[in-house]
Scaffold this motif. Sequence first.
Motif, PDB file in Angstrom:
ATOM      1  N   PHE A  40      -4.248  -6.758 -11.310  1.00 28.34           N
ATOM      2  CA  PHE A  40      -4.097  -7.559 -12.529  1.00 28.34           C
ATOM      3  C   PHE A  40      -3.528  -8.945 -12.207  1.00 28.34           C
ATOM      4  O   PHE A  40      -3.915  -9.942 -12.821  1.00 28.34           O
ATOM      5  CB  PHE A  40      -3.197  -6.839 -13.530  1.00 28.34           C
ATOM      6  N   GLN A  49       0.838  -1.189   0.000  1.00 31.18           N
ATOM      7  CA  GLN A  49       0.000   0.000   0.000  1.00 31.18           C
ATOM      8  C   GLN A  49       0.872   1.238   0.000  1.00 31.18           C
ATOM      9  O   GLN A  49       0.973   1.946   0.983  1.00 31.18           O
ATOM     10  CB  GLN A  49      -0.902  -0.009   1.225  1.00 31.18           C
ATOM     11  N   ASP A  50       1.558   1.492  -1.134  1.00 33.79           N
ATOM     12  CA  ASP A  50       2.462   2.626  -1.179  1.00 33.79           C
ATOM     13  C   ASP A  50       1.832   3.827  -1.855  1.00 33.79           C
ATOM     14  O   ASP A  50       2.494   4.809  -2.126  1.00 33.79           O
ATOM     15  CB  ASP A  50       3.766   2.232  -1.884  1.00 33.79           C
ATOM     16  N   GLY A  51       0.545   3.744  -2.155  1.00 24.27           N
ATOM     17  CA  GLY A  51      -0.138   4.905  -2.732  1.00 24.27           C
ATOM     18  C   GLY A  51       0.085   5.066  -4.218  1.00 24.27           C
ATOM     19  O   GLY A  51      -0.350   6.050  -4.805  1.00 24.27           O
ATOM     20  N   GLN A  52       0.774   4.108  -4.850  1.00 17.38           N
ATOM     21  CA  GLN A  52       1.039   4.272  -6.279  1.00 17.38           C
ATOM     22  C   GLN A  52       0.051   3.460  -7.106  1.00 17.38           C
ATOM     23  O   GLN A  52      -0.171   2.277  -6.841  1.00 17.38           O
ATOM     24  CB  GLN A  52       2.465   3.826  -6.590  1.00 17.38           C
ATOM     25  N   GLN A  95       0.249   2.280  -9.983  1.00 19.61           N
ATOM     26  CA  GLN A  95       0.773   1.124 -10.718  1.00 19.61           C
ATOM     27  C   GLN A  95       0.849  -0.116  -9.840  1.00 19.61           C
ATOM     28  O   GLN A  95       0.568  -1.221 -10.284  1.00 19.61           O
ATOM     29  CB  GLN A  95       2.148   1.459 -11.277  1.00 19.61           C
ATOM     30  N   THR A  96       1.223   0.090  -8.563  1.00 17.47           N
ATOM     31  CA  THR A  96       1.264  -1.067  -7.673  1.00 17.47           C
ATOM     32  C   THR A  96      -0.124  -1.662  -7.516  1.00 17.47           C
ATOM     33  O   THR A  96      -0.307  -2.875  -7.576  1.00 17.47           O
ATOM     34  CB  THR A  96       1.802  -0.647  -6.308  1.00 17.47           C
ATOM     35  N   TYR A  97      -1.077  -0.785  -7.291  1.00 20.35           N
ATOM     36  CA  TYR A  97      -2.446  -1.272  -7.129  1.00 20.35           C
ATOM     37  C   TYR A  97      -2.894  -2.005  -8.375  1.00 20.35           C
ATOM     38  O   TYR A  97      -3.469  -3.095  -8.305  1.00 20.35           O
ATOM     39  CB  TYR A  97      -3.400  -0.109  -6.837  1.00 20.35           C
ATOM     40  N   GLY A  98      -2.577  -1.393  -9.525  1.00 14.34           N
ATOM     41  CA  GLY A  98      -2.953  -2.028 -10.789  1.00 14.34           C
ATOM     42  C   GLY A  98      -2.276  -3.368 -10.945  1.00 14.34           C
ATOM     43  O   GLY A  98      -2.907  -4.361 -11.354  1.00 14.34           O
ATOM     44  N   THR A  99      -1.001  -3.420 -10.556  1.00  9.68           N
ATOM     45  CA  THR A  99      -0.272  -4.686 -10.663  1.00  9.68           C
ATOM     46  C   THR A  99      -0.933  -5.755  -9.820  1.00  9.68           C
ATOM     47  O   THR A  99      -1.182  -6.872 -10.293  1.00  9.68           O
ATOM     48  CB  THR A  99       1.175  -4.489 -10.184  1.00  9.68           C
TER      49      THR A  99
END
Lengths: 104, 171, 621
Positions: free
Chosen positions: C604, C592-595, C597-601
């Motif tokens: 997905f 949970q770093d607020g980015q 792309q991480t969430y999307g990764t």
Amino acid sequence: MSTVPISAYLTLALVLFCIGLYGALTKRNTVIVLISIELMLNAGNINLVAFSKFGMMPSIDGQVFALFAIAVAAAEVAVGLAILIAIYRNRKTVNVDEFDALKH
Amino acid sequence: MSGEFLIFMLLALIAIVGGVMMLNLTKVVHMVVALVFTFISVAGVYVMLSAEFIAVVQILIYSGAITIMMLFGIMLTRHNDNSEPKAGRIRKILIFLSILGFGLVFYLGIYNVEFTQEATTLHENNTEQIGLAIYSKYVIPFELTSVILLVALIGAIILAKRDDLEEADKE
Amino acid sequence: MMEFAWIIPLFPLLSFLLLIVYGKKWGSAAPYIGMLLTFASFIVSLLVLVARFENPTYKAEATWLTIGDATLTAGFEVNQLNALMLVIVSLVSFLVHMYSKGYMQGDERISVFYSYLGLFTFAMLGLVLSPNLLQTYIFWELVGVGSFLLIGFYFYKEEAKAAAKKAFIMTRIGDVALFIGMILLFWQVGSFEYDEIFASVSAGTISSEMITLTAILIFIGAVGKSGQFPLHSWLPDAMEGPTPVSALIHAATMVAAGVYLVATMFPVFAASEAALMTVAIVGAFTAIFAASIGLVQKDIKRVLAYSTVSQLGFMMLALGSAGYVAGVFHLTTHAFFKALLFLAAGSVIHAVHTQDIEKMGGLWKKLRLTGPLFLIGTLAISGVPLLSGFFSKDEILVATWVHGHTILFLLAIIAAFMTAFYMFRLFFLVFGGEARGDTNHVKESPNVMTVPMWVLAFLAIFAGYINTPWFGSFLGDWLTDGNAALGHGHIEGPIWIMGLATAVSLLGIALAWLIYSRKSLSRDWLSSRAPYAYQLVNKKYYIDEFYHFTVVKAASILSRVARLFEVIIVEGLIKLITAFITGLSKLGSRMQDGQVQTYGTVAFLGLAVLVIVLALTGGYL
């Protein structure tokens, strides 16, 4: 009668979609992320148009859908770039990995 | 091996190469330009699918407007192109593998899709057919699209506009 | 009156509860509360005893638990032994309460002291009233707790802390055996009731091996509590507690609980010759063993402690020689004269502020009241004719002789000789001769301390006359009345035993007089002749050291191993689990770093896994 099977079109769309997805998830530059998303939308459009020609019930509807998708994509790009400019003004960066406001 | 298939292969090749180049180039401007090739070849694919009007729109909107807008976006912001992405190698590999699996599964689903029917009249007066469909059957979505575009226009202006009050505070 | 016997233990319990709650507030009034309530329970005990003379045994019980076929009951019983014990315990407890008023004067925790005394008295009276083994066991442990608390009363003294722990742990060893024996009996009989146990023992439904085994296990419990060899070494250390406590718990009542238990379970012991023999041998050995250590001790309370161990050995010897009456009789008289001795010793310590007899001397003139009182106790324990100890010890010797234990009889005679010797050694060193320490400020103790001693002195002299060869064996006849398993009320023995006992004790006194008073024999006359034996005895036969190098070391090695197991394996497992959880949550918070792309990764990735799993398991391939 066309000699190119529908599966060829669908495969092309799949490959483009995968490329766009990879770019959207790994690229640092926000502009490239946005444009990768456009590539994914484009892949979707290829599908729509392909099904309008080869689908279960081929008709012009698929093309009309593709038009709508393009229109929405254009609007999305406009808003996305506007947001990018606004963020850039505040943060002086366009790197997507430095945008972590979601954490707070 | 018909001529039609050859042309498809060529267009597909250009589209995919453009995408791969977009992923591998280092300069942002080069990436956008690489993608223009993809968009144009996709327009070619539309022509092959008897969608001349969509093809023209594709060239106008994507290769023209959107690309230009992206270039403006790049111009208006500063880009230190050389900085390598911080995202970890492991994450990249993970994403690559999952995309590979995802794509493979979908490919298995579509590689021998065959529909017996084929529309044969789409290329005849293509634009007229679209126009008829839009203004009769899809008139409400069409009008809604215009609203979306308006909202996007206003929203983009408001977002990108310099906030005078904020500026005054800064000075 | 006997139906109200249950109320007797409740007075001290009330005292305990009141003082533990309000003790701080009431302060100096606390002793009076304790005295009043124990006096009440003494009066009721006396009434119960008188009632018991005329009426048969009274027993009241209520069902406590029903487990399957077995029923556990709780209640109380007043038989001869119980009634006698009630009076002894409540009387000594009352006198000690009174005495402590003077002895503990000025101690700021005096209310705590009195509440502990109340707890102990409650437990001891409850123990005495119990009609079944389970209830006995509960109070047995409570008595141990009271003892623990009182030994460790001066908890800021390292020795007191260690002594309290030692007493608790060593008696616990015996208690485990008692517990096993109790469970075995329950398994065999199906009841904890004394009556039912005795009934099935006499009916022969238990095999003789099982009787022997359970009797010996119960005896081990008694060994722990009564400080018999080899579990005796806690009792001398327990002298770290306040002296009135030593008088109450470690002389008159609690340590007698072991003897009481054997006496209560006597029909079981009587059914097994081997068990009786074990009791007799352990008793006789302890008697002479502890007496020999008592010869050389220099601490006034320790001499008395070893004397207690030795006298308890006499009681065990009596019980083991089928001398039920003799054992109980000696228990009674010993309670009085040993309590007297301890209270007198406390009075001496109170006056001179030391326990080292080498630093006393010449106190006869200074302590006009304590001196004669101590002398009465000394005469009684030495078995000088016409005092109580003489009669009870004589009973024991007769019982041993009649039962045919010639060797044990000889041991007992020697132990009696030693008893007379070391008691008078103590007396002469403390009261006779010249002052060896600073005795200028010595003052006689206040009345509140001497009055209880007078009462005990009276009893120490005259308590013996309830069971004499001359005036009839009243106590013995009464104790064994209606219960043939306990043996005869009085055992006829040859008359020369009485003469021998008298001669031996007088000889001991004379020897002590020669060495310590007239000094016609050098003090190191014996020790210089056998230095190694002297050293051995002086070091208490190295029992403590032996335990230290065997039991304690073994236990410490075992616990080290257990600790390693705990630290490495158990804690390792725990750490593994916590590390796993921590790692997982750290991963989660890093995700949970607020980015976007991480969430999307992550999203997905989940989708891809789902799709792949679906393709593999859904039959789409």
